[in-house]
Write a protein that holds these residues in place. Structure first.
Motif, PDB file in Angstrom:
ATOM      1  N   ALA A 516       0.948  -1.161   0.124  1.00 51.90           N
ATOM      2  CA  ALA A 516       0.159   0.010   0.190  1.00 51.90           C
ATOM      3  C   ALA A 516       0.843   1.331   0.122  1.00 51.90           C
ATOM      4  O   ALA A 516       0.657   2.366  -0.701  1.00 51.90           O
ATOM      5  CB  ALA A 516      -1.089  -0.138   1.108  1.00 51.90           C
ATOM      6  N   ILE A 517       1.891   1.420   0.847  1.00 52.69           N
ATOM      7  CA  ILE A 517       2.736   2.613   0.906  1.00 52.69           C
ATOM      8  C   ILE A 517       3.279   2.799  -0.685  1.00 52.69           C
ATOM      9  O   ILE A 517       3.576   3.842  -1.112  1.00 52.69           O
ATOM     10  CB  ILE A 517       4.068   2.128   2.044  1.00 52.69           C
ATOM     11  CG1 ILE A 517       3.264   2.196   3.393  1.00 52.69           C
ATOM     12  CG2 ILE A 517       4.973   3.317   1.808  1.00 52.69           C
ATOM     13  CD1 ILE A 517       4.217   1.813   4.553  1.00 52.69           C
ATOM     14  N   LYS A 518       3.836   1.540  -1.099  1.00 51.94           N
ATOM     15  CA  LYS A 518       4.392   1.783  -2.578  1.00 51.94           C
ATOM     16  C   LYS A 518       3.496   2.206  -3.692  1.00 51.94           C
ATOM     17  O   LYS A 518       4.014   3.055  -4.505  1.00 51.94           O
ATOM     18  CB  LYS A 518       5.133   0.202  -3.046  1.00 51.94           C
ATOM     19  CG  LYS A 518       5.902   0.053  -4.411  1.00 51.94           C
ATOM     20  CD  LYS A 518       6.310  -0.923  -4.840  1.00 51.94           C
ATOM     21  CE  LYS A 518       6.874  -1.811  -3.777  1.00 51.94           C
ATOM     22  NZ  LYS A 518       7.290  -3.286  -4.457  1.00 51.94           N
ATOM     23  N   GLY A 524      -1.382  10.276   0.470  1.00 46.94           N
ATOM     24  CA  GLY A 524      -2.630   9.552   0.269  1.00 46.94           C
ATOM     25  C   GLY A 524      -2.916   8.972   1.792  1.00 46.94           C
ATOM     26  O   GLY A 524      -2.400   9.427   2.669  1.00 46.94           O
ATOM     27  N   THR A 525      -3.914   8.187   1.945  1.00 48.18           N
ATOM     28  CA  THR A 525      -4.450   7.662   3.053  1.00 48.18           C
ATOM     29  C   THR A 525      -4.463   6.071   3.003  1.00 48.18           C
ATOM     30  O   THR A 525      -4.579   5.418   1.949  1.00 48.18           O
ATOM     31  CB  THR A 525      -5.832   8.113   3.213  1.00 48.18           C
ATOM     32  OG1 THR A 525      -5.734   9.554   3.060  1.00 48.18           O
ATOM     33  CG2 THR A 525      -6.467   7.427   4.593  1.00 48.18           C
ATOM     34  N   ILE A 526      -3.845   5.446   4.075  1.00 45.70           N
ATOM     35  CA  ILE A 526      -4.047   4.026   4.272  1.00 45.70           C
ATOM     36  C   ILE A 526      -4.605   3.573   5.618  1.00 45.70           C
ATOM     37  O   ILE A 526      -4.659   4.309   6.721  1.00 45.70           O
ATOM     38  CB  ILE A 526      -2.516   3.395   4.268  1.00 45.70           C
ATOM     39  CG1 ILE A 526      -1.709   3.750   2.925  1.00 45.70           C
ATOM     40  CG2 ILE A 526      -2.522   1.978   4.740  1.00 45.70           C
ATOM     41  CD1 ILE A 526      -0.200   3.308   3.150  1.00 45.70           C
ATOM     42  N   THR A 527      -5.735   2.903   5.384  1.00 43.80           N
ATOM     43  CA  THR A 527      -6.615   2.542   6.329  1.00 43.80           C
ATOM     44  C   THR A 527      -6.264   1.048   6.847  1.00 43.80           C
ATOM     45  O   THR A 527      -6.619   0.128   5.774  1.00 43.80           O
ATOM     46  CB  THR A 527      -8.046   2.594   5.987  1.00 43.80           C
ATOM     47  OG1 THR A 527      -8.233   4.057   5.748  1.00 43.80           O
ATOM     48  CG2 THR A 527      -8.941   2.309   7.061  1.00 43.80           C
ATOM     49  N   THR A 542      -6.546  -0.975   3.280  1.00 41.80           N
ATOM     50  CA  THR A 542      -6.963  -0.274   2.115  1.00 41.80           C
ATOM     51  C   THR A 542      -6.277   1.107   1.884  1.00 41.80           C
ATOM     52  O   THR A 542      -5.756   1.624   2.908  1.00 41.80           O
ATOM     53  CB  THR A 542      -8.441   0.205   2.525  1.00 41.80           C
ATOM     54  OG1 THR A 542      -9.203  -0.645   2.919  1.00 41.80           O
ATOM     55  CG2 THR A 542      -9.271   1.018   1.320  1.00 41.80           C
ATOM     56  N   ASP A 543      -6.017   1.131   0.760  1.00 38.43           N
ATOM     57  CA  ASP A 543      -5.138   2.521   0.189  1.00 38.43           C
ATOM     58  C   ASP A 543      -5.758   3.177  -0.845  1.00 38.43           C
ATOM     59  O   ASP A 543      -7.076   2.763  -1.449  1.00 38.43           O
ATOM     60  CB  ASP A 543      -3.729   1.888  -0.251  1.00 38.43           C
ATOM     61  CG  ASP A 543      -3.760   1.193  -1.352  1.00 38.43           C
ATOM     62  OD1 ASP A 543      -4.395   1.503  -2.598  1.00 38.43           O
ATOM     63  OD2 ASP A 543      -3.414  -0.058  -1.598  1.00 38.43           O
ATOM     64  N   THR A 544      -5.430   4.539  -0.981  1.00 31.26           N
ATOM     65  CA  THR A 544      -6.013   5.188  -2.146  1.00 31.26           C
ATOM     66  C   THR A 544      -5.079   5.301  -3.131  1.00 31.26           C
ATOM     67  O   THR A 544      -4.673   6.554  -3.830  1.00 31.26           O
ATOM     68  CB  THR A 544      -6.143   6.668  -1.409  1.00 31.26           C
ATOM     69  OG1 THR A 544      -5.077   7.260  -1.037  1.00 31.26           O
ATOM     70  CG2 THR A 544      -7.162   6.613  -0.452  1.00 31.26           C
ATOM     71  N   GLY A 545      -4.272   4.324  -3.714  1.00 32.54           N
ATOM     72  CA  GLY A 545      -3.504   4.195  -4.647  1.00 32.54           C
ATOM     73  C   GLY A 545      -4.048   3.910  -5.919  1.00 32.54           C
ATOM     74  O   GLY A 545      -5.041   4.337  -6.455  1.00 32.54           O
TER      75      GLY A 545
END
Length: 917
Positions: A516-518, A524-527, A542-545
Motif C-alpha cells: 500500500a505504501i509503494k 494519500g491515506t492508508i486504512t 485499504t489504500d488510495t493508490g
C-alpha cells in the motif's frame, strides 16, 4: 377355378391354422405363459373346423350337430382375437364385454337352428363376425403403428391376416350354391389369412434372420451416428434405441459396479431414480423366463424405480459386454409383448457393440483429457518460461542494485587513507551498505519462503496471537516510511486473537502495508482495520493508490507478476503478494482483493480465530490448584496431563491477560508461566503478579524455551525451567512449595457468641480448621488433648480469663509451644446495639490470620508474633510459606505484646497478649 381345387385351398388354410394352434399349445405347455394360451385360443376354432372336415370329407353329408358345433366355434374366433388385442394395448372394457355378449346371443340359435340357416340369423352372424374381426384388425394395426422394425412389420402382417379372415367370412356368407366363385375367393382369403398369421407368429428361419439383420443394422448404424461424447452417452443412446426397436414403455441398462448393479442408461418417462446401486438379484428375473409385473417381484426394484412402473411387466435380458462383463437390459411394458423373446435377446446381444463403442469412447475421452492436460501443461510451461525470463530480468536488476551499492561503497572505503588498521569513512557510506545488505537479505528470504511454501515445508508455530497488538508494533516500525511520503494512516483495531504463526502474521501484514505504501501517492491515506467473529479474524488494508483492474485481480497473486501501466510500475520482484497468499492459505485462511483503478485497493485477509478458551480445570476437587499460562496447545496439553497425573488441579489460560484475570478471580496455589505469550509477555505477567498484594505470595514457575533463568529469578520467580521441562524437577519444586502443605488448626475460646462466631467464620473463610468453645476450662481441656497450630482466646472471660488460660497452657509440656493470640474486648464491648462493623472486622481479621498461616500474604506481619518462618530454618528451600511450622521464640516465652496491624481490615481492638510468666 374348379371346385376340387378350391377345397384343397380350404384344407391348406385349415391346416395352417392347425399348425399355428399346435405351436401355440406347445409353447403354452412349455412356458405356462397366459399370453401363449390367448394366441392358442385364437387359432382353436379353425383347427376344430379342420378336424371336422377331416372326419366328414363330404360337406353335404355332414351331421347337423357337427355343422352347429363348427358354426359356434367359428363365431368365437372374433371375440378371442379381440381379447388377444386387449392384452397388447388398452381396449375399453365395454367393447370386450359387448363382444362376449354378442357371441353368447348368436351361439345358441346357431347351435340349434337347422341347415340352411335362416336368412336373418345368417346375416346377423356374418355382420357380427365381420365387425368384431375388423375391429380387432384395427386395434392390431394401431399397435403396429407405435412400433418399429421387425415388431412393427409382424404386427402389420397379423392385422392384415385378421382383416383377410373377416373378409373371408363376409364372402362365405354372401356365397350360395349358384355362386361358386365367391366361395373359392373366400377359400383363397382363408389361405392368405393363415399364411399371414404363420409369418407373424411363426416366421420361417430365413425370415427371422432377415428381421434380426434389419434390426441389428438399424441399431448399429444409429449407435455409430449418435453424437455420444462419453461412455454414459453411448449407453443412453443404446437404451433409447432399444425402446424404439422393442416398443417398450421404458428401458433400463444396468451394468455391474464394485458397489453393486447400477443404472447406466434409461429411456422412458421421467423417473426420480436414486443415485444408488440396485439392491436386487436381477438374475431371478432372467431365470423366471416369464414377464411379471414389477410389483409382484423383488420389493427392492419397486423402491428403486418407484410406483410409476410398479404395474408394468418387466422383462430382464442378459447383455454381454466386452471383455468379460455381463450386464442387464430391463424392458418395462404396461401391456404384454406379442412375439417371441428371441428377437429381444438378439437386441440385447447388440449391447456387445454398445459396450465396444462405450469402451472406445472412454479411450477417446481419456485421450481428449490427456490432450487437454498436455495443452494446458504446454501453456503452463510457456507461461512459466516467460515468468522465469521476467524473474531473471527483475532479479538481475533487484540483485545488482544492492550489490553494486555494496561493492561501490566498499571500493570507496578502500580508497580512503588508512590510519593504522582503520579508515575514516563517511557515515552515510556505511548506511548505504547496511541498507543494501538488508534489501538483498529480504529478497533472498522472500524467494526461500516461497520455495518452502510451494514444497509444503513451511513450518508454522500456530498459537493464539493478538492481531491488534502485532499490527501496532508493525506500524511503529514502518512509521518512517509513512512520514517519508506524508501518508495518513487510519487504524480501527478491534482486540481480536487469531490462531497463527506470530512471525508469519507480521510478514503477511507487512507485505500488504508495504504494498500500500509503494502504490499510494504522497499525502494519500492508508486504512487498517481488524474485526472478528467466533470463527474468523478479518484484517483489511485499504489504500488510495492507483488501483488494480479486474482483469489483473488474479495475476497480482502470481509469482513474478507486475500489473498495470508498465511506465508506472515500481521496482520489485513481484513476490510479495504471491508469498502473502501462500502464507495465508498455509494458515487455512483466505485473501481477497477489491479494487477500482484510480481509486485504490482493499485487501482482506481472513484467518482462523483462536478459540475462546474458558478456563478449564482438571484434577480432583480440593487438590492443590495450579494455574498454567501457556499459549502453545501441545505444550499446554502435555504439562496439564503431567500435573493432573501428579494430583494437582490444573487450569489453563492461553494469554497473559487471561492468566491474570483467572488468577485474580480464583487465587491459585502456584502458577506455571511461559515467557513468550500473545499480548503481554511472561515478564510483564510476573511484574503485575508481584505488584498485586493478593497474588504477590503465589509462587511462580517459569517454563520457557528461552534460557533466561537469571532474569526470571530476579523478577521474583520461584524457579525457572527451560523447555523441554524436566518433569520430575518441576513436580519436586511444586511439591516443595505447595503439595505437602496442611490446613492450619485453630482453637477459638470466647464467651461472646457473636464474637466467637465472627472469628470462627473468618478463620474458616481463610482456610483454617476451627474448633470453637465458649468456656475457658473447656478450651484448656481441648488444648491438652488435641494439637493446634494457634489458640485464639478472650483475655477477659468472666469464668477463666485469658491470662489464667495462658499460664495453664504454659505449664503443659504438650501445648507449651503453641502460639496464643489474645483478644481484647475493648472495641467489641463498646459497640452499639445493631452495630455489626466490629464483628465484620473481626471476621475479616480471622480470615487474614488463617490465610497468613496457610502461606499467603500477611506472614511478614505475623512472623514477629508467631515465630520464624519455616523457610528460615531451611535455607535450601526457596522462600515460600509452605508448611508453616509455628514455633515459640527461644526460651519458651511468647512473643512480646503489642498491637499488630493485619491489613487495614483488622480493628484496633485486636491485640496480642504476652503470657504472664
Amino acid at each position: 377355378m374348379s371346385i376340387g381345387w378350391s377345397r384343397l385351398v380350404l384344407l391348406a388354410a385349415e391346416l395352417t391354422f392347425a399348425v399355428l394352434f399346435l405351436r401355440g399349445l406347445l409353447g403354452y405347455l412349455r412356458h405356462r405363459d397366459p399370453l401363449h394360451l390367448d394366441v392358442t385360443l385364437v387359432f382353436a376354432p379353425c383347427t376344430m373346423a379342420f378336424s371336422a372336415d377331416l372326419m366328414h370329407q363330404d360337406l353335404a353329408n355332414r351331421p347337423g350337430w357337427a355343422r352347429g358345433f363348427t358354426s359356434v366355434a367359428l363365431m368365437a374366433q372374433p371375440f378371442l382375437t379381440l381379447r388377444l388385442a386387449s392384452r397388447l394395448r388398452q381396449v375399453p372394457r365395454w367393447l370386450v364385454a359387448g363382444t362376449l355378449l354378442g357371441f353368447v346371443v348368436l351361439a345358441i340359435p346357431l347351435a340349434v337352428a337347422g341347415r340352411p340357416l335362416p336368412f336373418g340369423l345368417k346375416v346377423a352372424a356374418v355382420l357380427y363376425f365381420f365387425s368384431v374381426e375388423s375391429t380387432a384388425a384395427a386395434l392390431l394395426f394401431g399397435k403396429a403403428r407405435t412400433r418399429t422394425g421387425a415388431n412393427r412389420a409382424r404386427l402389420m402382417v397379423a392385422a392384415a391376416a385378421t382383416l383377410a379372415f373377416a373378409l373371408m367370412i363376409l364372402l362365405l356368407g354372401a356365397a350360395g350354391p349358384d355362386t361358386p366363385a365367391l366361395r373359392s375367393a373366400s377359400h383363397i382369403l382363408a389361405l392368405a389369412s393363415g399364411l399371414g398369421y404363420l409369418i407373424a407368429f411363426a416366421p420361417p428361419r430365413w425370415l427371422s434372420r432377415l428381421f434380426a439383420a434389419t434390426a441389428a443394422r438399424s441399431v448399429t448404424e444409429r449407435l455409430l451416428r449418435a453424437p455420444a461424447d462419453s461412455p454414459e452417452a453411448v449407453w443412453q443412446t443404446y437404451a433409447e434405441m432399444m425402446r424404439v426397436q422393442t416398443g417398450a414403455d421404458a428401458v433400463v441398462v444396468v451394468l455391474p459396479r464394485p458397489d453393486g448393479p447400477r443404472q447406466i442408461g434409461y429411456a422412458g418417462p421421467p423417473l426420480d431414480v436414486p443415485d444408488a446401486p440396485i439392491d436386487a438379484d436381477l438374475s431371478v428375473l432372467i431365470r423366471s423366463g416369464l414377464p411379471a409385473r414389477l410389483r409382484d417381484g423383488d420389493p427392492a426394484l419397486v423402491r428403486h424405480f418407484g410406483a410409476g412402473l410398479a404395474d408394468d411387466f418387466v422383462v430382464a435380458l442378459r447383455m454381454p459386454v466386452p471383455p468379460d462383463v455381463e450386464g442387464w437390459v430391463l424392458l418395462f411394458n404396461r401391456h404384454r409383448g406379442l412375439f417371441s423373446d428371441d428377437d429381444l435377446r438378439l437386441l440385447a446381444e447388440l449391447g456387445r457393440q454398445a459396450g465396444v463403442l462405450a469402451e472406445r469412447q472412454a479411450v477417446s475421452v481419456l485421450e481428449r483429457r490427456l490432450a487437454a492436460e498436455l495443452s494446458n501443461s504446454v501453456e503452463a510451461l510457456t507461461r512459466a518460461n516467460e515468468a522465469k525470463s521476467n524473474f531473471l530480468a527483475n532479479m538481475s536488476h533487484e540483485l545488482r542494485t544492492p550489490l553494486n551499492a555494496i561493492i561501490g561503497f566498499s571500493d570507496l572505503m578502500r580508497l580512503e587513507n588508512p590510519e593504522g588498521d582503520r579508515r575514516r569513512v563517511p557515515a552515510d557510506w556505511v548506511d548505504h551498505i547496511h541498507d543494501s545488505g538488508r534489501h538483498l537479505l529480504g529478497l533472498i528470504n522472500d524467494i526461500l519462503d516461497l520455495a518452502k511454501v510451494e514444497a509444503g515445508r513451511m513450518d508454522l508455530r500456530v498459537a493464539p496471537v493478538r492481531v491488534d497488538t502485532a499490527i501496532e508494533e508493525l506500524l511503529t516500525t514502518l512509521s518512517p516510511l509513512f512520514a517519508q511520503k506524508r501518508l495518513t494512516v487510519m487504524i480501527e483495531l478491534a482486540p481480536v486473537t487469531a490462531l497463527a504463526d506470530r512471525l508469519r502474521l507480521r510478514q503477511i501484514v507487512e507485505n500488504l502495508v508495504s504494498n500500500a505504501i509503494k502504490f499510494t501517492p504522497a499525502e494519500g491515506t492508508i486504512t487498517i482495520t481488524t474485526s472478528g467473529t467466533d470463527t474468523d479474524v478479518c484484517i483489511v488494508v485499504t489504500d488510495t493508490g492507483v488501483g488494480i483492474a479486474d482483469a489483473d485481480a488474479e495475476r497480482v497473486f502470481e509469482e513474478f507478476q507486475q500489473v498495470g501501466d508498465p511506465e508506472r510500475r515500481h521496482a520489485g520482484t513481484g513476490l510479495g503478494l504471491a508469498l502473502t497468499r501462500r502464507l495465508v492459505e498455509a494458515h487455512r485462511g483466505g485473501i481477497t482483493l477489491d479494487s477500482t483503478p484510480g481509486q485504490g485497493s482493499t485487501f482482506t485477509v481472513r484467518l482462523p480465530a483462536a478459540p475462546v478458551t474458558q478456563p478449564s480445570a482438571t484434577g480432583t476437587a480440593g487438590a492443590p490448584y495450579v494455574l498454567l499460562v501457556e499459549d502453545d496447545p501441545h505444550s499446554a496439553e502435555l504439562m496439564q496431563t503431567q500435573l493432573s497425573n501428579a494430583g494437582y488441579r490444573v487450569e489453563v489460560a492461553g494469554t497473559g491477560e487471561s492468566g491474570l484475570a483467572v488468577a485474580r478471580s480464583h487465587k491459585p496455589d502456584a502458577i506455571v508461566l511461559d515467557v513468550e505469550l500473545p499480548g503481554i509477555s511472561g515478564w510483564e505477567v510476573i511484574r503485575r503478579l508481584k505488584a498485586d498484594a493478593a497474588l504477590a505470595g503465589v509462587p511462580v514457575f517459569f517454563a520457557s524455551i528461552l534460557d533466561e533463568a537469571a532474569a526470571g529469578l530476579a523478577l521474583g520467580a520461584h524457579d525457572y525451567f527451560v523447555k523441554p521441562v524436566d518433569q520430575p524437577a518441576l513436580l519436586s519444586a511444586l511439591s516443595n512449595a505447595i503439595a505437602a502443605r496442611r490446613v492450619p488448626r485453630v482453637l477459638v475460646v470466647d464467651h461472646d457468641d457473636a464474637v466467637r462466631h465472627a472469628i470462627e467464620d473468618g478463620l474458616r473463610a481463610g482456610g483454617a480448621d476451627v474448633v470453637a468453645c465458649a468456656d475457658g476450662r473447656d478450651g484448656l481441656a481441648r488444648s491438652r488433648t488435641e494439637n493446634f497450630d494457634l489458640i485464639v482466646c478472650d483475655m477477659q472471660s468472666p469464668e477463666a480469663d485469658g491470662f489464667s488460660l495462658l499460664a495453664a497452657i504454659e505449664q503443659d509440656p504438650s501445648g507449651r509451644h503453641t502460639p496464643v493470640l489474645g483478644l481484647s474486648a475493648a472495641a467489641l464491648s463498646e459497640r452499639a446495639p445493631g452495630d455489626t462493623a466490629p464483628l465484620i472486622a473481626t471476621a475479616m481479621a480471622g480470615g487474614v490470620v488463617a490465610e497468613a498461616m496457610a502461606g499467603g500474604a500477611g506472614w511478614d506481619s505475623l512472623a514477629p508474633l508467631l515465630g520464624p518462618h519455616p523457610a528460615a530454618q531451611h535455607p535450601a528451600i526457596p522462600h515460600h510459606p509452605a508448611h508453616p511450622v509455628i514455633r515459640r521464640t527461644s526460651g519458651g516465652a511468647h512473643p512480646p505484646a503489642g498491637a499488630v496491624q493485619l491489613r487495614s481490615a483488622v480493628p484496633r481492638g485486636l491485640e496480642t497478649a504476652k503470657e504472664d510468666q
